[in-house]
Design a protein around this motif. Structure first.
Motif, PDB file in Angstrom:
ATOM      1  N   PRO A  43     -10.374 -76.668   9.347  1.00  0.00           N
ATOM      2  CA  PRO A  43      -9.876 -76.837   8.344  1.00  0.00           C
ATOM      3  C   PRO A  43      -9.043 -77.222   8.243  1.00  0.00           C
TER       4      PRO A  43
ATOM      5  N   ALA B 268     -19.944 -73.443   3.552  1.00  0.00           N
ATOM      6  CA  ALA B 268     -18.378 -73.980   4.422  1.00  0.00           C
ATOM      7  C   ALA B 268     -18.243 -72.740   5.731  1.00  0.00           C
TER       8      ALA B 268
ATOM      9  N   TYR C 155     -18.728 -80.441   6.379  1.00  0.00           N
ATOM     10  CA  TYR C 155     -17.648 -80.327   5.948  1.00  0.00           C
ATOM     11  C   TYR C 155     -16.245 -81.226   5.177  1.00  0.00           C
TER      12      TYR C 155
END
Ligand SMILES: [Mn+2]
Length: 348
Positions: free
Chosen positions: A209, A199, A176
């Motif tokens: 995130p 993602a 990521y």
């Protein structure tokens, strides 16, 4: 610049089924005693480190025991990436296996990006190259080079999937970081539906995130904030450059870094503070890396293919994000860029 090797990938084409099968066989065929060395490009960024360490964790899950990761130059990992899972795989380049059974290279478009580690490619039993630069020169033995991939981590996950590695939160965090840095937090043209689907797969492992973005994009020492103020404050706008599409540029010296007690990596984000200039299609940051040596970053909003500029000056990269090493004074380096710009205009 290194000439394309015979057998290298044709420009624009991604890996073939044969390439994937060869890569899978190279990993699956490793004896239990095999030494595997992972390497990435000099001044490693989020994609280089994230792809390398995420893939390394996958190899560990497959039972590879003698496993190292390294990169050329000083062994310090930039502060924003020090928390990455798999960092325990990292060794200084001088401690890396001199003749590994398998070497896997991440995110390097050419051998010139590998510094002193380039000899490992020759001494390794097998050399596997994972990359996504259209300018990849075709070095190494087995090529997984996909110029349509938004990041090398897309290729890395493609190989992990084919090896049957189950994605977990640690691997996902690495991949990521790689994907979000190379897509500019999912803002660049390369952010296709497939990127968001990837993602989503990574986020589904439970990674955060917000926390990752804060760590890698939104946390800098106060000295870096002051340094940016000075360096951005001296930016120059040249509206007539690039046949009227405009150029904005600035530079930072080692003295600038020393005055604010900052390591060089903090300047990686400098291009983002410059490229927002509305009056310029092309943006450029010239960062001192030696007495008369400069690391040059180029960005384009779409009128200019900056990879052509970079390649003409000995570097490489992508159409809208590229770089090269320049020698001389700042003015000499910028003058060379100015000269190359009109020849790199994209058809409208
Ligand atoms: Mn990359």
């Amino acid at each position: 610049m290194t000439a394309p090797a015979a057998g290298g990938p044709p420009a624009g084409a991604g890996p073939t089924d044969t390439d994937w099968a060869a890569a899978v066989a190279a990993v699956r065929g490793l004896p239990a005693t095999a030494r595997v060395l992972l390497i990435c490009h000099v001044n490693p960024d989020g994609d280089a480190l994230g792809s390398m360490l995420g893939f390394g964790l996958g190899l560990r899950r497959l039972g590879v025991r003698q496993l190292q990761a390294t990169f050329p130059g000083p062994p310090e990992v930039p502060e924003p990436f020090r928390w990455l899972p798999g960092s325990d795989l990292l060794v200084p380049q001088d401690d890396a296996y001199p003749d590994p059974d398998l070497v896997i290279c991440f995110d390097a478009a050419s051998e010139s990006r590998l510094g002193d580690l380039v000899d490992r490619l020759d001494k390794a039993g097998t050399a596997l190259v994972l990359d996504h630069h259209a300018s990849n020169t075709g070095f190494g033995g087995i090529h997984l080079v996909d110029p349509h991939a938004a990041a090398t981590s897309v290729v890395a996950l493609g190989l992990l999937d084919r090896l049957g590695v189950t994605l977990d939160a640690e691997i996902a965090a690495c991949l990521y970081v790689a994907l979000s840095t190379d897509t500019g937090s999912f803002r660049f043209e390369a952010t296709t539906p497939a990127v968001h689907e990837l993602a989503a797969r990574l986020l589904a492992t439970g990674i955060s995130p917000g926390e990752i973005s804060r760590r890698i994009f939104d946390t800098r020492p106060f000295g870096a904030v002051r340094l940016f103020g000075e360096v951005v404050g001296r930016a120059r706008l040249e509206p007539a450059a690039a046949a009227g599409h405009g150029l904005v540029w600035t530079y930072a010296t080692r003295e600038d870094l020393a005055r604010h007690h900052q390591p060089a990596y903090v300047l990686e984000a400098l291009i983002d503070s410059v490229r927002c200039t509305a009056e310029a299609d092309v943006s450029c940051v010239v960062k001192q890396s030696g007495d008369a040596e400069w690391a040059v970053s180029l960005r384009s909003k779409g009128a200019v293919d900056v990879s052509r500029v970079a390649m003409a000056l000995g570097g490489g990269g992508h159409r809208f994000a590229a770089g090269f090493t320049g020698w001389g004074t700042v003015d000499e380096v910028v003058e060379r860029i100015r000269t190359e710009l009109p020849g790199a205009l994209l058809p409208t």
